[in-house]
Write an enzyme that holds these catalytic residues in place. Sequence first.
Site, PDB file in Angstrom:
ATOM      1  N   GLU A  88      47.837  55.696  32.489  1.00 29.09           N
ATOM      2  CA  GLU A  88      48.703  56.380  31.534  1.00 29.09           C
ATOM      3  C   GLU A  88      49.170  55.425  30.431  1.00 29.09           C
ATOM      4  O   GLU A  88      49.244  55.807  29.259  1.00 29.09           O
ATOM      5  CB  GLU A  88      49.922  56.968  32.257  1.00 29.09           C
ATOM      6  CG  GLU A  88      49.574  58.029  33.293  1.00 29.09           C
ATOM      7  CD  GLU A  88      49.377  57.459  34.699  1.00 29.09           C
ATOM      8  OE1 GLU A  88      49.704  58.166  35.662  1.00 29.09           O
ATOM      9  OE2 GLU A  88      48.888  56.307  34.813  1.00 29.09           O
ATOM     10  N   ASP A 110      19.358  34.741  59.472  1.00 26.59           N
ATOM     11  CA  ASP A 110      18.984  35.073  58.094  1.00 26.59           C
ATOM     12  C   ASP A 110      19.554  34.138  57.031  1.00 26.59           C
ATOM     13  O   ASP A 110      18.994  34.027  55.945  1.00 26.59           O
ATOM     14  CB  ASP A 110      19.426  36.498  57.765  1.00 26.59           C
ATOM     15  CG  ASP A 110      18.699  37.544  58.591  1.00 26.59           C
ATOM     16  OD1 ASP A 110      17.765  37.181  59.319  1.00 26.59           O
ATOM     17  OD2 ASP A 110      19.076  38.732  58.499  1.00 26.59           O
TER      18      ASP A 110
END
Length: 366
Positions: A57, A216
Amino acid sequence: MKQPISDKLFMERALLLAERGQNEVAPNPLVGCVIVSKHGEIIGKGWHKRYGGAHAEVEAFDSVKDVHCTELSESTWYVTLEPCNHAGKTPPCTDLLLRVKPRRVVIGCLDPNPIVQGGGVETLKKAGITTEVGCLEERLKWQNRRFFWNSNHRSSWIVLKWAESQDGWLDPRPKSKRIPGAGSFAITGGEARALTHAWRAQEQAILIGANTALVDHPKLTVRDANGKSPQIILFDPSSKVSHNHPLFQNNPSLIHICGKQNQLNSANLCQWDISEGFDKLSERLFVDFNISSVLVEGGAQVLELFIRHNRWNEIKFWQSSDTLEAKEGLRAPVVPASSISPPEFVERQGQAGKDHWQHWIHSSFS
């Protein structure tokens, strides 16, 4: 009450503006605002751009040019979420609206935060400002589904993600080949990877298990997409991963979920035992670490745990067109029976290169 077409069009514009804050405002909500003159011209627009920054706003009001300032008293404001009526990091937005006193305020949905809920609307109505709620409400609640879940449940929104082959393998390598530092096995192609990284940017944190970290050595960044890389969470209740691991060295803000026996003194240590339950874990991630949403990327055991304990909100998974015909390895999870399709205005599946993706939500979503 049936919404006029013009209201829907202007609220749609506010919704699109709100989306621009997607990767920057969490755990705050996405909010957009459009100010329209009595002649139907947009004279101001704004959105919540960053956590702790000015609200939509205020941004919209500040964008109004001097030539249009005299039109504000006859204007209509379209705001995607109920204006706040309490002071937080910024002043109440209702104070601004009371000073301007526009003719009308159209609000997409009420703020679920008990501090605000209904109070902003009541304040505006008491001041004689025509105030209406519910324009594009379902779409706006979906846009802020993480914020609504956080407010109603005091826990993180959990998204499960994986990639599987046509015949259901996450990783077709035997256990002997999944050794520390071996690297990941790529199921999908580059086009899918780019979208996966965009998914990462939408969530505030990304979670992997100890085995995935050890084997990984993943980067867990959004290098193939625009946006901010999520905060990393290491799910390591057995305390398998040493603090010498690259994940710790390269990510000082990493949250380490470890067992109660871990005596390391760290601000980012989350000591937790599986007997406490996954509801408690997601509650702690939100309350203690301010994490509004988590993308769980694996591995197989961690994904299965979240599914088995029924602590997830969304599922996004890839299926490659390739068949691997493996004899052993890690199988992909089965989409649980509690899964339903997302709302009709949300994409449910798609294609990227040779790979196909699906999107599911938990049946408890509201």
